[in-house]
Design a protein around this motif. Structure first.
Motif, short mmCIF file in Angstrom:
data_model
loop_
_atom_site.label_atom_id
_atom_site.label_comp_id
_atom_site.label_asym_id
_atom_site.label_seq_id
_atom_site.Cartn_x
_atom_site.Cartn_y
_atom_site.Cartn_z
N ASN A 4 -12.53 4.04 0.03
CA ASN A 4 -13.64 3.10 0.21
C ASN A 4 -14.66 3.57 1.24
N GLY A 48 -12.26 5.60 10.70
CA GLY A 48 -11.38 4.74 9.93
C GLY A 48 -11.41 3.29 10.36
N GLY A 102 -6.30 1.67 8.82
CA GLY A 102 -6.56 0.76 7.72
C GLY A 102 -5.52 0.83 6.63
N GLY A 103 -4.49 1.67 6.82
CA GLY A 103 -3.46 1.85 5.80
C GLY A 103 -2.32 0.85 5.88
N GLY A 111 -10.54 -2.67 3.07
CA GLY A 111 -10.56 -2.03 1.76
C GLY A 111 -11.87 -2.16 1.03
N ARG A 157 0.85 -1.19 0.00
CA ARG A 157 0.00 0.00 0.00
C ARG A 157 0.89 1.25 0.00
N ARG A 195 -11.54 -1.52 7.10
CA ARG A 195 -10.08 -1.67 7.11
C ARG A 195 -9.62 -2.70 6.10
N ASP A 253 -6.49 9.97 2.61
CA ASP A 253 -7.77 9.59 2.03
C ASP A 253 -8.02 8.09 2.18
N ARG A 254 -9.29 7.76 2.48
CA ARG A 254 -9.76 6.38 2.48
C ARG A 254 -10.88 6.29 1.44
#
Length: 590
Positions: free
Chosen positions: A204, A315, A41-42, A321, A18, A319, A201-202
């Protein structure tokens, strides 16, 4: 990095890193200290877990919660990686066994709480361990600007200062503004660190704001599909009442807050992690240590005190994705609750942080971009993300440019030396001795917004501050000042909108997944739950929802096919693959 890619695929089942992971891992393998700011979640844990398997010796992981350590250790052991944790509940015999394993070189990762470093006996022991890497998770806890300041994090550098040779340090967190980043480097005594700040940024996550006339009924509508959710509340009383209400309505839920005993908290947390219940209703004490990747919704029943907490808690949805939703319920009464809590806690900069959170609730611009600008101030963003309730029209907006200009004009005419309350009184034409003695009743802006309520004007001022048209100066007696940006609004070169969240929910569809055989997906989820129950594991330790979705799309036929599925490496394919291949085969045969 060739070895890192091999480990990534063999153990974790991923083909690519990622954003940010590869750079941070490469920095560690080159012997540099690193600071990684990656969103929830990254994939922060991989940034030290993969180097731990590449470097000789032991990786010491400093983590703030027992639940977080347990989650990580359980997951690593399932992958065949030697890991252990030491916490306040570790018995003396178990502690000695773990330390012997570490001295023998049998462990690759050892997790401890920061408080452990204050114990002289552990400091003496750790000097003799072959520590190659020290990973500090939730590193924002070192900073008083952070939202979870923890004094024990200030002792980490001192507690490990005697280690020779000095190991590599990796500090990782999800949310850190620039002052927090500076505090991390200084507070942990990092040496010329490689600092990587990922895009926050997320994509999803779908962001939504509602102002329900009946919050409980609206909440039920969000939970009707049976998917896993966390509901955050401001107070313990609300948590207890809401969890009881949901159970009465047939939605399985557990409460989680600091008022419960440690045994109750652990039991409730385990029930949620293991999919025994659908919903965890919690204060913000819940979630920091949860790696449950298949939470599909995070709903804030009350407005949080700051954006850092909100974005970190939001967040925790998606997680893995896969599509997920972050929903904020807006209620003006929450503002008063937060002001009271801030007064009780005396947290530094708390009022400014609350104003920024309220700005998010009020903004008429893209919700995602408001959050991104908070953490990474920049103008280099498109006008709309297309995937939030503002952008797709679920939230209507009202133009407040004219009253906003009047507010700015009034502040300028009052000399930029006063706070919100007096400015509002002047705009509403209040007849007070202070206004008369200062001559403010002769200003052209006096009484200009007499028909506006105090609440409406306070909302406009909050939005102006949140959008950068006003600066709030001073902590004890905050005053309002114009900024360079104010001129554009005063001269008609900019406009300002405020949102009006709908009072009822309108439509769903944000969690839909395209090209997915839902029948097969649910059959695989049922199989996963049965296997997890038999093995005594959380279901996501076997496979995440995103992995099951990929299985339902690809429908692999052979063990080799499994290795192309997201999240399935050689270890998990051998350990768990056969029952899923059999289930897919039977499904295809009808």
């Amino acid at each position: 990095m060739e070895d890192a890619y091999r480990i990534l695929h063999q153990y974790f089942g991923y083909e690519t890193f990622r954003p940010g992971q590869e750079k941070l891992i490469q920095g560690i393998l080159q012997g540099r200290d690193v600071v990684g700011i990656l969103p929830t979640g990254g994939g922060k844990s991989l940034c030290y877990q993969i180097p731990a398997l590449s470097l000789p010796g032991l990786t010491l992981v400093i983590s703030p919660l027992i639940s977080l350590m347990k989650d990580q250790v359980d997951g690593l052991r399932e992958l065949g990686i030697s890991a252990a944790k030491i916490d306040g509940q570790t018995e003396p015999v178990a502690y000695r066994d773990i330390m012997r394993s570490a001295f023998r070189g049998d462990l690759k990762l050892l997790y401890i709480a920061p408080e452990r470093l204050a114990q002289e006996s552990f400091q003496r022991a750790v000097k003799n361990l072959p520590i190659a890497l020290v990973a500090i998770d939730e590193a924002h806890c070192v900073s008083q600007w952070g939202h979870d300041f923890r004094p024990s994090y200030r002792q980490i550098a001192t507690g490990l200062s005697a280690l020779t040779p000095r190991p590599i340090f990796a500090a990782l967190t999800a949310t850190a503004t620039e002052p927090v980043q500076a505090d991390i480097v200084k507070g942990l005594a990092l040496q010329d660190p490689l600092v990587y700040v990922a895009d926050f940024d997320r994509p999803n996550l779908y962001f939504n704001i509602l102002a329900p006339s009946d919050r409980k009924k609206t909440l039920l509508s969000f939970l009707a599909d049976g998917q896993s959710a966390i509901v955050y509340c401001a107070t313990r009383r609300t948590v207890d009442a809401l969890s009881a209400y949901l159970n009465d309505q047939g939605v399985t839920a557990v409460a989680y807050h600091a008022g419960l005993s440690a045994e109750e908290r652990e039991r409730h947390q385990d029930a949620f992690i293991n999919d025994k219940v659908q919903v965890a209703v919690a204060t913000n004490a819940f979630g920091m240590g949860i790696d449950k990747p298949d939470v599909r919704r995070v709903i804030h029943y009350n407005i949080p005190k700051n954006i850092e907490s909100y974005y970190q808690e939001a967040g925790r949805a998606g997680r893995d994705g896969a599509p997920a939703e972050a929903v904020l319920f807006f209620n003006a009464a929450d503002i008063m609750t937060n002001l009271f809590l801030i007064g009780q806690s005396r947290e530094p900069n708390a009022r400014q942080k609350l104003d920024a959170m309220l700005g998010y609730a009020y903004t008429g611009s893209c919700l995602r971009h408001y959050l991104l600008r908070y953490f990474q101030p920049t103008e280099d963003l498109p006008p709309a993300c297309g995937h939030c309730a503002i952008c797709d029209g679920r939230i209507t907006t009202t133009d407040v440019t004219e009253p906003a200009r009047m507010v700015l004009s009034c502040i300028a005419r009052m000399g930029q030396r006063y706070g919100t309350s007096l400015i509002i009184d002047v705009l509403r034409g209040a007849k007070t001795e202070r206004i008369r003695s200062q001559g403010f009743d002769h200003l052209s802006t006096y009484g200009l917004l007499a028909k506006s309520s105090k609440g409406a004007l306070r909302d406009v001022i909050t939005l102006l501050a949140a959008e950068g048209y006003l600066a709030v100066v001073g902590a004890d007696y905050p005053i309002l000042k114009l900024t360079e940006k104010s001129r554009a609004l005063l001269q008609g070169e900019a406009q300002l909108s405020m949102n009006r969240p709908r009072s009822v929910r309108s439509g769903q569809g944000h969690l839909a997944t395209e090209d997915l055989d839902e029948t097969l997906f649910h059959a695989l989820r049922q199989l996963r739950r049965e296997m997890a129950d038999n093995l005594g594991l959380p279901p996501y330790i076997i496979f995440t929802d995103r992995t099951l979705q990929d299985l339902a799309r690809r429908m692999p036929r052979t063990p080799e096919d499994l290795l192309a599925v997201h999240g399935i490496g050689a270890v998990k394919a051998k350990k768990y693959g056969a029952p899923f291949l059999l289930a897919i085969r039977r499904y295809l045969q009808g």
